[in-house]
Write a protein that holds these residues in place. Sequence first.
Motif, PDB file in Angstrom:
ATOM      1  N   GLU A 159      57.738  71.514-103.513  1.00 24.75           N
ATOM      2  CA  GLU A 159      57.024  72.573-104.204  1.00 24.75           C
ATOM      3  C   GLU A 159      57.001  72.339-105.708  1.00 24.75           C
ATOM      4  O   GLU A 159      56.105  72.796-106.400  1.00 24.75           O
ATOM      5  N   SER A 168      50.632  68.615-106.570  1.00 25.68           N
ATOM      6  CA  SER A 168      50.162  68.259-105.236  1.00 25.68           C
ATOM      7  C   SER A 168      49.637  66.827-105.150  1.00 25.68           C
ATOM      8  O   SER A 168      49.834  66.159-104.145  1.00 25.68           O
ATOM      9  N   GLU A 169      48.977  66.339-106.194  1.00 19.04           N
ATOM     10  CA  GLU A 169      48.452  64.969-106.144  1.00 19.04           C
ATOM     11  C   GLU A 169      49.591  63.952-106.061  1.00 19.04           C
ATOM     12  O   GLU A 169      49.478  62.940-105.386  1.00 19.04           O
ATOM     13  N   LEU A 187      52.570  64.533-104.777  1.00 21.78           N
ATOM     14  CA  LEU A 187      53.150  64.660-103.445  1.00 21.78           C
ATOM     15  C   LEU A 187      52.268  63.947-102.417  1.00 21.78           C
ATOM     16  O   LEU A 187      52.772  63.223-101.560  1.00 21.78           O
ATOM     17  N   LYS A 188      50.961  64.117-102.534  1.00 21.51           N
ATOM     18  CA  LYS A 188      50.040  63.433-101.616  1.00 21.51           C
ATOM     19  C   LYS A 188      50.189  61.924-101.733  1.00 21.51           C
ATOM     20  O   LYS A 188      50.146  61.212-100.725  1.00 21.51           O
TER      21      LYS A 188
END
Length: 139
Positions: free
Chosen positions: A5, A9-10, A12-13
Motif C-alpha cells: 500500500e 501503484s506503477e 508495485l506493478k
Amino acid sequence: AAAAEALPSEDLKAQELLLSLFASGQIPKEMIDEKDFEDDELKSLYRELLAGASPASLPDLAPDEATRSRYTRILLSPAAGDTDQMITMANDCLNRIRRTKLEKRFEEISGMLDTAPPDTVPALLKEAQEISDKLKKLK
C-alpha cells in the motif's frame, strides 16, 4: 501487504510483472535480485522461487483469499511474448524499480544535508553525485 500500500501503484506493478516473468522462467535468475522487491510479499515469493519452489505451490502459502488470488495472478498468469520481449519487459521493470529507489535515496540525502554534521557532508554529497550519475544512465 502494508508495504504494497505504501508503494506507488506503477512501482508495485513493475515488481509484480518482474516476479511473474521470473516465475514463468522467461528471464534468467541472474537478471534480478532480492533488493529489486520492496514489497515484502513479493520478496518472500522471490526467495521461495529462488529456493526451488514451484510457482503453482506458492498460492497455498497465502494467509487469506485476497492474497491467494494475488499470488495466483502474479505466479500463474505469465505475460505472453518471445524471450527478447520478456527480457525487454523485465529491463523496463528493473529500470523503473531502481530509478525509484535511487530517487528516494537522493531525496533523503537532500533532506539530510541541512542538518548533517559538517564531517558527514562530503560523503553525502559524494553519494548524491553517484546517485545522480546512475540516474542519468537509467533515463
